[in-house]
Design a protein around this motif. Structure first.
Motif, short mmCIF file in Angstrom:
data_model
loop_
_atom_site.label_atom_id
_atom_site.label_comp_id
_atom_site.label_asym_id
_atom_site.label_seq_id
_atom_site.Cartn_x
_atom_site.Cartn_y
_atom_site.Cartn_z
N GLY A 42 -11.57 -4.64 -13.45
CA GLY A 42 -10.20 -4.73 -13.93
C GLY A 42 -9.95 -3.97 -15.21
N THR A 47 -6.73 -2.01 -13.02
CA THR A 47 -5.43 -2.58 -13.35
C THR A 47 -4.29 -1.65 -12.97
OG1 THR A 47 -6.36 -3.91 -15.15
CG2 THR A 47 -4.00 -3.46 -15.24
N SER A 63 -6.50 -8.55 -4.87
CA SER A 63 -7.30 -9.37 -5.79
C SER A 63 -8.12 -8.44 -6.67
CB SER A 63 -8.24 -10.30 -5.04
OG SER A 63 -7.51 -11.24 -4.28
N HIS A 95 -5.18 -9.34 -20.48
CA HIS A 95 -4.89 -8.69 -19.20
C HIS A 95 -3.51 -9.07 -18.68
CE1 HIS A 95 -8.57 -6.56 -18.37
NE2 HIS A 95 -9.28 -7.60 -18.68
N THR A 96 -3.06 -10.26 -19.04
CA THR A 96 -1.75 -10.73 -18.55
C THR A 96 -0.60 -9.88 -19.10
OG1 THR A 96 -1.78 -12.37 -20.35
CG2 THR A 96 -2.48 -13.10 -18.16
N LEU A 99 -0.71 -7.12 -15.98
CA LEU A 99 -0.90 -7.34 -14.55
C LEU A 99 0.32 -7.98 -13.89
CD1 LEU A 99 -3.37 -6.65 -12.85
CD2 LEU A 99 -3.98 -9.05 -12.90
N TRP A 105 -5.95 -12.59 -9.91
CA TRP A 105 -7.02 -12.26 -10.85
C TRP A 105 -8.17 -13.25 -10.65
CZ3 TRP A 105 -7.47 -8.30 -14.34
CH2 TRP A 105 -8.54 -8.38 -15.23
#
Length: 437
Positions: A42, A47, A63, A95-96, A99, A105
């Motif tokens: 990721g 991403t 995923s 990461h939020t 994404l 995730w």
């Protein structure tokens, strides 16, 4: 010298007609599909690709398997050393922030690929099935291959490696200034054998430390030496020649055909194995290490690995990014076996290619999108000047901007501003699945 023009790519978000979407010059149909895509890794590639796939192939179940809770903007490590970035938060973010909420995730890591059964196994013991697999697992930093090196010492006692962590980048800046204030000293900088992410980073580190020393007014009292396993400073002939000229002016000495094999932190020595097998040991006061690198164990020990040319790396077609033996597998970024391209700039140009080719594969159509091998290296020369180096599989300079705006062989204030202030916003767009340039 002829420099090829690299045309700006049209922003995908601005074009759509008759069910066609423009992806940086690529045209794809939007098929109806509920296929399951698993992305191993990721980072920037995983991403950015997940978000683009979700936008243009909305029926996909996507995923991402990635254990780290934060995204690390690794191109910013040299800006930590330069003192432009001043805290870890400048290169770390959740990461939020990037994404799409519809993307699943999975906070885990892939430990085994089972391409014959279309499955991956994770560190937690889970087995996850897929219809299509994207491998974006990046590289493993192999500090363990350097005898005597304790990674706990990185950022202390004169041992540095901006590759290691954001904290290491911050420490490198502070100790580079301390090194420059000593009034004298020996600086040693290394480049490992084999493929590596951002091959320009050890050169940038050398340039920045030399700049700090020069600014101290005591440059003549310092010895700065660069040890590389390669036969040149840079693989593109024109860029190599230009950097050699700059280093001659700045009295930076390059030593070729030398691989760092051991470090003695107590006696402050570094040992290099030369091409003839002999060992050269040198003393240092400031040591910057670019470690050996390899594909992660899950890739290099799998059926997906190349066993001939790019040993251990994902065996892909260098143009379509499709695996050579498992057609439902693609790869991008640092994990793939290609001659060049282990940079974020390469990832940005690979994402639309894979998006188009995956769409074609789902529909049973030929894969026509091709990656040119494009990569970019903003070569930092000092705090205030850089050169914007771009090239592709031809190993010749290319440029997207007019030559009159940014001459890739000119020491440019504008190129520095681009590196310092403009590349990060473009990078963030890529993470959201847009590749406008």
């Amino acid at each position: 010298m002829n420099i090829k023009r690299r045309t700006f790519l049209t922003g995908a978000a601005t074009l759509s007609a008759a069910g066609l979407v423009s992806l940086g010059g690529c045209q794809i149909n939007t098929p109806t599909t509920s296929a399951k895509v698993v992305i191993a890794g990721g980072g920037a590639g995983g991403t950015g690709l997940a978000n683009m796939l979700k936008r243009y192939l909305p029926g996909l179940s996507i995923s991402i398997i990635e254990p780290r809770p934060q995204h690390w903007y690794q191109p910013g490590q040299t800006l930590l050393l330069a003192g432009v970035y001043t805290e870890a938060a400048d290169v770390l973010s959740p990461h939020t922030d990037y994404l799409d909420s519809d993307i699943n995730w999975i906070p885990d890591s892939v430990t085994e690929f089972l391409p014959d059964t279309n499955q991956v196994v994770t560190a937690s013991g889970a087995t996850i099935a897929y219809d299509y697999l994207i491998v974006a697992t990046g590289l493993e930093l192999r500090y363990d291959l350097i005898e005597g090196l304790d990674t706990r010492e990185i950022g202390h006692n004169g041992i540095h490696s901006i590759y290691f962590s954001p904290e290491a980048g911050l420490a490198s800046y502070k100790e580079a200034l301390a090194f420059a204030s000593r009034g004298e000293g020996r600086g040693v900088f290394t480049r490992p054998q084999g493929p590596m992410k951002c091959a320009g980073a050890p050169l940038k580190a050398t340039n920045l430390v030399e700049y700090f020393v020069r600014e101290s007014g005591q440059r003549n009292n310092y010895s700065l030496n660069y040890y590389t396993s390669e036969a040149t400073l840079f693989s593109v002939k024109a860029f190599n020649q230009k950097l050699n000229e700059i280093w001659t002016e700045r009295d930076i000495t390059a030593h070729y055909g030398r691989v760092l094999t051991a470090v003695d932190s107590q006696n402050k020595t570094a040992s290099f194995t030369k091409t003839d097998g002999s060992v050269e040991t040198v003393e240092w006061d400031f040591l910057h290490i670019a470690p050996p690198m390899s594909a992660v164990p899950a890739v290099r020990n799998s059926e997906l690995a190349d066993n001939t040319t790019f040993v251990g790396y994902l065996e892909v077609d260098r143009y379509t990014m499709q695996h050579k033996h498992y057609p439902n597998v693609f790869g991008l970024g640092d994990s793939v076996g290609t001659p060049i391209g282990k940079t974020a700039a390469s990832v940005k140009s690979q994402i639309p290619v894979i998006t188009e080719n995956l769409s074609a594969l789902i529909q049973g159509q030929p894969l026509v999108a091709k990656w040119s091998g494009y990569t970019s290296c903003p070569m930092i020369l000092d705090v205030g000047h850089a050169m914007l180096w771009e090239f592709d599989y031809s190993m010749e300079p290319v440029t997207a901007l007019p030559f009159e705006v940014v001459d890739p062989l000119s020491e440019s204030k504008l190129a520095w501003v681009m590196e310092k202030s403009l590349i990060k916003p473009v990078y963030d767009l890529m993470l959201h699945g847009y590749t406008p340039i």
